[in-house]
Design a protein around this motif. Structure first.
Motif, mmCIF file in Angstrom:
data_model
loop_
_atom_site.group_PDB
_atom_site.id
_atom_site.type_symbol
_atom_site.label_atom_id
_atom_site.label_comp_id
_atom_site.label_asym_id
_atom_site.label_seq_id
_atom_site.Cartn_x
_atom_site.Cartn_y
_atom_site.Cartn_z
ATOM 1 N N GLU A 1 0.877 -1.166 0.000
ATOM 2 C CA GLU A 1 0.000 0.000 0.000
ATOM 3 C C GLU A 1 0.913 1.214 0.000
ATOM 4 N N TRP A 2 1.017 1.861 -1.150
ATOM 5 C CA TRP A 2 2.007 2.913 -1.329
ATOM 6 C C TRP A 2 1.549 4.228 -0.738
ATOM 7 N N VAL A 3 2.476 4.923 -0.111
ATOM 8 C CA VAL A 3 2.243 6.281 0.372
ATOM 9 C C VAL A 3 3.412 7.134 -0.091
ATOM 10 N N ALA A 4 3.173 8.437 -0.221
ATOM 11 C CA ALA A 4 4.217 9.345 -0.658
ATOM 12 C C ALA A 4 4.515 10.337 0.454
ATOM 13 N N ASN A 5 5.783 10.444 0.776
ATOM 14 C CA ASN A 5 6.210 11.513 1.671
ATOM 15 C C ASN A 5 6.449 12.724 0.793
ATOM 16 N N ALA A 6 5.862 13.832 1.175
ATOM 17 C CA ALA A 6 5.856 14.960 0.257
ATOM 18 C C ALA A 6 6.113 16.278 0.973
ATOM 19 N N GLN A 7 6.481 17.262 0.174
ATOM 20 C CA GLN A 7 6.591 18.628 0.657
ATOM 21 C C GLN A 7 5.590 19.473 -0.112
ATOM 22 N N VAL A 8 4.813 20.257 0.618
ATOM 23 C CA VAL A 8 3.823 21.113 0.006
ATOM 24 C C VAL A 8 4.029 22.529 0.532
ATOM 25 N N LYS A 9 4.224 23.459 -0.397
ATOM 26 C CA LYS A 9 4.346 24.855 0.038
ATOM 27 C C LYS A 9 2.980 25.343 0.456
ATOM 28 N N ILE A 10 2.910 25.959 1.645
ATOM 29 C CA ILE A 10 1.637 26.449 2.167
ATOM 30 C C ILE A 10 1.809 27.867 2.686
ATOM 31 N N ASP A 11 0.688 28.587 2.714
ATOM 32 C CA ASP A 11 0.715 29.957 3.226
ATOM 33 C C ASP A 11 0.672 29.922 4.754
ATOM 34 N N VAL B 1 7.070 15.178 -4.367
ATOM 35 C CA VAL B 1 7.215 13.935 -3.605
ATOM 36 C C VAL B 1 8.676 13.747 -3.231
ATOM 37 N N LEU B 2 8.912 13.514 -1.954
ATOM 38 C CA LEU B 2 10.271 13.236 -1.489
ATOM 39 C C LEU B 2 10.642 11.789 -1.751
ATOM 40 N N ASP B 3 9.764 10.885 -1.356
ATOM 41 C CA ASP B 3 9.971 9.477 -1.669
ATOM 42 C C ASP B 3 8.640 8.741 -1.549
ATOM 43 N N VAL B 4 8.593 7.564 -2.152
ATOM 44 C CA VAL B 4 7.392 6.732 -2.116
ATOM 45 C C VAL B 4 7.750 5.456 -1.393
ATOM 46 N N MET B 5 6.918 5.112 -0.405
ATOM 47 C CA MET B 5 7.205 3.911 0.375
ATOM 48 C C MET B 5 5.910 3.184 0.704
ATOM 49 N N CYS B 6 6.052 1.950 1.170
ATOM 50 C CA CYS B 6 4.878 1.163 1.547
ATOM 51 C C CYS B 6 4.465 1.530 2.962
ATOM 52 N N LEU B 7 3.169 1.699 3.170
ATOM 53 C CA LEU B 7 2.645 2.070 4.479
ATOM 54 C C LEU B 7 2.923 0.996 5.516
ATOM 55 N N HIS B 8 2.937 -0.267 5.090
ATOM 56 C CA HIS B 8 3.048 -1.363 6.057
ATOM 57 C C HIS B 8 4.486 -1.789 6.297
ATOM 58 N N CYS B 9 5.251 -2.048 5.241
ATOM 59 C CA CYS B 9 6.610 -2.564 5.442
ATOM 60 C C CYS B 9 7.652 -1.451 5.475
ATOM 61 N N ARG B 10 7.245 -0.209 5.197
ATOM 62 C CA ARG B 10 8.114 0.974 5.295
ATOM 63 C C ARG B 10 9.328 0.871 4.385
ATOM 64 N N ARG B 11 9.181 0.174 3.260
ATOM 65 C CA ARG B 11 10.290 0.049 2.334
ATOM 66 C C ARG B 11 10.008 0.894 1.096
ATOM 67 N N HIS B 12 11.095 1.335 0.474
ATOM 68 C CA HIS B 12 10.969 2.246 -0.656
ATOM 69 C C HIS B 12 10.442 1.528 -1.894
ATOM 70 N N PHE B 13 9.717 2.293 -2.691
ATOM 71 C CA PHE B 13 9.089 1.754 -3.893
ATOM 72 C C PHE B 13 10.108 1.088 -4.797
ATOM 73 N N GLU B 14 11.231 1.783 -5.032
ATOM 74 C CA GLU B 14 12.216 1.264 -5.976
ATOM 75 C C GLU B 14 12.855 -0.040 -5.501
ATOM 76 N N ASP B 15 12.834 -0.293 -4.183
ATOM 77 C CA ASP B 15 13.459 -1.502 -3.658
ATOM 78 C C ASP B 15 12.532 -2.718 -3.705
ATOM 79 N N VAL B 16 11.222 -2.514 -3.492
ATOM 80 C CA VAL B 16 10.336 -3.663 -3.298
ATOM 81 C C VAL B 16 9.110 -3.653 -4.206
ATOM 82 N N ALA B 17 9.120 -2.822 -5.250
ATOM 83 C CA ALA B 17 7.930 -2.712 -6.095
ATOM 84 C C ALA B 17 7.552 -4.031 -6.755
ATOM 85 N N ASP B 18 8.544 -4.863 -7.058
ATOM 86 C CA ASP B 18 8.261 -6.117 -7.745
ATOM 87 C C ASP B 18 8.146 -7.304 -6.792
ATOM 88 N N GLN B 19 8.071 -7.043 -5.491
ATOM 89 C CA GLN B 19 7.960 -8.120 -4.504
ATOM 90 C C GLN B 19 6.651 -7.974 -3.731
#
Ligand SMILES: [Zn+2]
Length: 127
Positions: free
Chosen positions: A24-34, A57-75
């Protein structure tokens, strides 16, 4: 004459649906706000973005296993299989912590009673 008792084999669990092991992918992000939105976000921990606002987006990771998309996308998601990698391995196999033993010549010197609870503990805390 007694009838022979019939033993039933324990019922096998019914066929279950295959478990969804996808991440379940989540994105850590930066958003400019007033400043007004910053105040709301700080207070509530969330805020509404403008429609179609671009979010960096700073990085994309799995909500459950906390691993980065690029490392575990195919697992499969390991947290849904077994999350022991998050808790330091099998707890049945780890040795228990050893308690510190006092030195043989150690002496316990009784001191004043210290109140560690309630507002008085906070107000009387020594720095
Ligand atoms: Zn995952």
């Amino acid at each position: 004459m007694s009838t022979p008792s019939v033993t039933h084999a324990p019922e096998l669990p019914a066929e279950t649906e295959p478990v969804d092991l996808s991440h379940e992918w989540v994105a850590n992000a930066q958003v400019k706000i007033d400043p007004k939105t910053a105040k709301i976000a700080d207070f509530r921990g969330s805020f509404r973005t403008k429609l179609e606002q671009r979010i960096d987006v700073l990085d994309v990771m799995c909500l459950h296993c906390r691993r980065h998309f690029e490392d575990v996308a195919d697992q499969d998601c390991e947290a849904k299989i077994d999350n022991q990698h998050l808790i330091g391995g099998d707890q049945r196999e780890r040795p228990k912590r050893r308690k510190e033993r006092m030195a043989a010549n150690a002496v316990i010197v009784p001191g004043p009673r210290i109140n560690r609870r309630g507002i008085d503990a906070v107000l009387n805390r020594e720095a």
